[in-house]
Design a protein around this motif. Structure first.
Motif, PDB file in Angstrom:
ATOM      1  N   TYR A 121      -5.244  10.712  64.216  1.00  0.00           N
ATOM      2  CA  TYR A 121      -4.369  10.764  65.396  1.00  0.00           C
ATOM      3  C   TYR A 121      -4.357   9.351  65.942  1.00  0.00           C
ATOM      4  O   TYR A 121      -5.332   8.934  66.564  1.00  0.00           O
ATOM      5  CB  TYR A 121      -4.949  11.692  66.458  1.00  0.00           C
ATOM      6  N   ILE A 154      -7.634   7.422  65.836  1.00  0.00           N
ATOM      7  CA  ILE A 154      -8.804   8.303  65.631  1.00  0.00           C
ATOM      8  C   ILE A 154      -8.731   8.990  64.279  1.00  0.00           C
ATOM      9  O   ILE A 154      -7.796   9.733  63.996  1.00  0.00           O
ATOM     10  CB  ILE A 154      -8.884   9.382  66.732  1.00  0.00           C
ATOM     11  N   ALA A 167      -9.656  11.770  62.244  1.00  0.00           N
ATOM     12  CA  ALA A 167     -10.211  13.108  62.497  1.00  0.00           C
ATOM     13  C   ALA A 167     -10.751  13.762  61.227  1.00  0.00           C
ATOM     14  O   ALA A 167     -11.742  14.487  61.277  1.00  0.00           O
ATOM     15  CB  ALA A 167      -9.151  14.001  63.141  1.00  0.00           C
ATOM     16  N   ALA A 190     -19.898  21.075  65.041  1.00  0.00           N
ATOM     17  CA  ALA A 190     -19.927  20.845  66.487  1.00  0.00           C
ATOM     18  C   ALA A 190     -18.516  20.622  67.027  1.00  0.00           C
ATOM     19  O   ALA A 190     -17.566  20.441  66.259  1.00  0.00           O
ATOM     20  CB  ALA A 190     -20.797  19.616  66.780  1.00  0.00           C
ATOM     21  N   ASN A 191     -18.389  20.618  68.348  1.00  0.00           N
ATOM     22  CA  ASN A 191     -17.102  20.312  68.987  1.00  0.00           C
ATOM     23  C   ASN A 191     -16.624  18.949  68.534  1.00  0.00           C
ATOM     24  O   ASN A 191     -17.410  18.005  68.484  1.00  0.00           O
ATOM     25  CB  ASN A 191     -17.242  20.277  70.512  1.00  0.00           C
ATOM     26  N   GLY A 192     -15.348  18.887  68.200  1.00  0.00           N
ATOM     27  CA  GLY A 192     -14.760  17.598  67.828  1.00  0.00           C
ATOM     28  C   GLY A 192     -15.007  17.194  66.389  1.00  0.00           C
ATOM     29  O   GLY A 192     -14.615  16.097  65.969  1.00  0.00           O
ATOM     30  N   ALA A 193     -15.616  18.067  65.579  1.00  0.00           N
ATOM     31  CA  ALA A 193     -15.916  17.714  64.185  1.00  0.00           C
ATOM     32  C   ALA A 193     -14.656  17.587  63.331  1.00  0.00           C
ATOM     33  O   ALA A 193     -14.651  16.902  62.311  1.00  0.00           O
ATOM     34  CB  ALA A 193     -16.855  18.752  63.570  1.00  0.00           C
ATOM     35  N   GLY A 194     -13.580  18.296  63.750  1.00  0.00           N
ATOM     36  CA  GLY A 194     -12.325  18.223  62.993  1.00  0.00           C
ATOM     37  C   GLY A 194     -11.878  19.557  62.419  1.00  0.00           C
ATOM     38  O   GLY A 194     -10.921  19.624  61.649  1.00  0.00           O
ATOM     39  N   LYS A 195     -12.552  20.638  62.827  1.00  0.00           N
ATOM     40  CA  LYS A 195     -12.262  21.960  62.248  1.00  0.00           C
ATOM     41  C   LYS A 195     -10.829  22.413  62.552  1.00  0.00           C
ATOM     42  O   LYS A 195     -10.095  22.826  61.652  1.00  0.00           O
ATOM     43  CB  LYS A 195     -13.269  23.003  62.770  1.00  0.00           C
ATOM     44  N   THR A 225      -8.368  20.585  63.418  1.00  0.00           N
ATOM     45  CA  THR A 225      -7.428  19.651  62.777  1.00  0.00           C
ATOM     46  C   THR A 225      -7.164  20.082  61.333  1.00  0.00           C
ATOM     47  O   THR A 225      -6.027  20.049  60.872  1.00  0.00           O
ATOM     48  CB  THR A 225      -8.004  18.219  62.822  1.00  0.00           C
ATOM     49  N   GLU A 262      -6.847  28.902  68.238  1.00  0.00           N
ATOM     50  CA  GLU A 262      -7.902  28.887  69.258  1.00  0.00           C
ATOM     51  C   GLU A 262      -7.269  29.149  70.618  1.00  0.00           C
ATOM     52  O   GLU A 262      -6.129  28.758  70.855  1.00  0.00           O
ATOM     53  CB  GLU A 262      -8.567  27.505  69.250  1.00  0.00           C
ATOM     54  N   GLU A 316     -11.899  30.190  65.960  1.00  0.00           N
ATOM     55  CA  GLU A 316     -12.811  30.672  67.007  1.00  0.00           C
ATOM     56  C   GLU A 316     -12.426  32.035  67.590  1.00  0.00           C
ATOM     57  O   GLU A 316     -12.258  32.150  68.806  1.00  0.00           O
ATOM     58  CB  GLU A 316     -12.844  29.659  68.161  1.00  0.00           C
ATOM     59  N   GLN A 336     -17.905  28.952  66.309  1.00  0.00           N
ATOM     60  CA  GLN A 336     -19.061  28.373  66.987  1.00  0.00           C
ATOM     61  C   GLN A 336     -20.254  29.307  66.794  1.00  0.00           C
ATOM     62  O   GLN A 336     -21.395  28.876  66.783  1.00  0.00           O
ATOM     63  CB  GLN A 336     -18.789  28.245  68.498  1.00  0.00           C
TER      64      GLN A 336
HETATM   65  P1  ATP Z   1     -13.678  22.131  68.760  1.00  0.00           P
HETATM   66  O1  ATP Z   1     -14.740  23.005  68.164  1.00  0.00           O
HETATM   67  O2  ATP Z   1     -14.123  21.465  70.020  1.00  0.00           O
HETATM   68  O3  ATP Z   1     -12.335  22.785  68.851  1.00  0.00           O
HETATM   69  P2  ATP Z   1     -12.924  20.776  66.323  1.00  0.00           P
HETATM   70  O4  ATP Z   1     -14.008  20.657  65.307  1.00  0.00           O
HETATM   71  O5  ATP Z   1     -11.917  21.850  66.110  1.00  0.00           O
HETATM   72  O6  ATP Z   1     -13.561  20.876  67.753  1.00  0.00           O
HETATM   73  P3  ATP Z   1     -10.677  18.960  66.473  1.00  0.00           P
HETATM   74  O7  ATP Z   1     -10.020  19.692  67.586  1.00  0.00           O
HETATM   75  O8  ATP Z   1     -10.101  19.085  65.120  1.00  0.00           O
HETATM   76  O9  ATP Z   1     -12.227  19.352  66.372  1.00  0.00           O
HETATM   77  O10 ATP Z   1     -10.780  17.419  66.845  1.00  0.00           O
HETATM   78  C1  ATP Z   1     -11.237  16.398  65.961  1.00  0.00           C
HETATM   79  C2  ATP Z   1     -11.068  15.032  66.626  1.00  0.00           C
HETATM   80  O11 ATP Z   1      -9.677  14.713  66.733  1.00  0.00           O
HETATM   81  C3  ATP Z   1     -11.645  14.954  68.036  1.00  0.00           C
HETATM   82  O12 ATP Z   1     -12.194  13.684  68.202  1.00  0.00           O
HETATM   83  C4  ATP Z   1     -10.420  15.134  68.928  1.00  0.00           C
HETATM   84  O13 ATP Z   1     -10.582  14.474  70.159  1.00  0.00           O
HETATM   85  C5  ATP Z   1      -9.334  14.485  68.104  1.00  0.00           C
HETATM   86  N1  ATP Z   1      -8.011  15.111  68.341  1.00  0.00           N
HETATM   87  C6  ATP Z   1      -7.685  16.424  68.154  1.00  0.00           C
HETATM   88  N2  ATP Z   1      -6.390  16.636  68.451  1.00  0.00           N
HETATM   89  C7  ATP Z   1      -5.879  15.456  68.840  1.00  0.00           C
HETATM   90  C8  ATP Z   1      -4.586  15.008  69.270  1.00  0.00           C
HETATM   91  N3  ATP Z   1      -3.554  15.842  69.345  1.00  0.00           N
HETATM   92  N4  ATP Z   1      -4.443  13.693  69.603  1.00  0.00           N
HETATM   93  C9  ATP Z   1      -5.484  12.833  69.502  1.00  0.00           C
HETATM   94  N5  ATP Z   1      -6.722  13.181  69.102  1.00  0.00           N
HETATM   95  C10 ATP Z   1      -6.916  14.465  68.774  1.00  0.00           C
END
Ligand code: ATP
Length: 242
Positions: A19, A22, A24, A43-48, A50, A91, A168, A200
């Motif tokens: 993104y 970033i 991801a 964990a939160n933000g791991a990229g799942k 995405t 989610e 989730e 989670q």
């Molecule tokens: P969670 O369990 O918190 O939902 P996740 O594992 O599903 O986390 P993602 O939502 O895929 O993680 O996010 C992965 C990374 O990409 C994070 O750093 C997030 O901030 C970033 N990210 C997600 N969506 C966007 C977006 N639309 N624009 C910019 N960055 C994004």
């Protein structure tokens, strides 16, 4: 196309997604075999999320490959991906609050032309979630959290998918409702639908999954049979709180 003796349906190879600046996903490879439950924990933000959003066509990949029964999905429009048999329950439930339960369910079938079959599948979804049948004329915004979650899963099932991706499904639900949701996940799978599950609740997810992947900061760091990861010391420490 065999993995652990199973036929691979969804085969993701070296997927990179960013993104803006970033990164991801950094080279993710993962398989969902036919008729199996695969879970992705992290964990939160791991990229799942995405990863799921990229499979659905909502997010564009920079490089890599997503093969679905041998066909490349990258670059395909969302409606073609849904029509090919992949549906997502996102989610946060994201139901249409002002529409009724039955209207929400019918939206899940918007690409289908087989009216009689669609009616049958509505009855199938009602048999999985009798609560939705009782509340079919209630507006979705007035459902409880658990009922909204059931509606989101039911709506995805109305697309008659071969693979359902659930982001989730147990988030924020009471323990008894979580147990119901996991039982329904098993039932859906027994009826021939493959499942990619982000959770989670790693404990429940690993118990139900045939295979599992652990994701950390955009990379898959561990994979194996669900039951093996349940007994893995690193997984226990990081995700199971034991
Ligand atoms: P969670 O369990 O918190 O939902 P996740 O594992 O599903 O986390 P993602 O939502 O895929 O993680 O996010 C992965 C990374 O990409 C994070 O750093 C997030 O901030 C970033 N990210 C997600 N969506 C966007 C977006 N639309 N624009 C910019 N960055 C994004």
């Amino acid at each position: 196309m065999l993995i652990w003796g199973w036929t691979k349906m969804l085969e993701i190879k070296d997927l990179h997604v960013s993104y803006g600046g970033i990164q991801a996903l950094r080279g993710v490879s993962l398989n969902v075999p036919d008729d199996k439950i695969v879970t992705l924990i992290g964990a939160n933000g791991a990229g799942k999320s995405t990863l799921m959003r990229t499979i659905s066509g909502l997010v564009k990949a920079q490089s890599g490959s997503i093969l679905w029964n041998g066909q490349e999905l990258l670059g395909k429009p969302i409606d073609q991906i849904v029509a090919s048999g992949i549906a997502m329950s996102p989610e946060g439930r994201r139901v249409f609050a002002d529409l009724t339960v039955v209207e929400n369910l019918k939206i899940g079938a918007y690409l289908r032309k087989d009216k009689a079959e669609t009616e049958k599948d509505l009855e199938w979804v009602y048999s999985l979630f009798p609560r939705l049948k009782e509340r079919s004329w209630q507006s979705a915004g007035t459902l409880s959290g658990g009922e909204q979650q059931m509606l989101a899963v039911g709506r995805a099932l109305m697309a008659k998918p071969k693979l359902i991706m659930m982001d989730e499904p147990s988030l924020g639900l009471a323990p008894l409702v979580v147990r119901d949701i996991f039982e329904i996940i098993r039932q859906i799978n027994r009826q021939g639908v493959s499942i990619l599950l982000i959770e989670q609740n790693a404990n429940m997810a690993l118990k139900v999954a045939d295979s599992a992947y652990v994701m950390e900061t955009g990379c898959i760091t561990l994979s194996g049979a669900g039951k093996d990861l349940l007994n893995n010391e690193a997984v226990k420490k990081a995700y199971l709180g034991t």
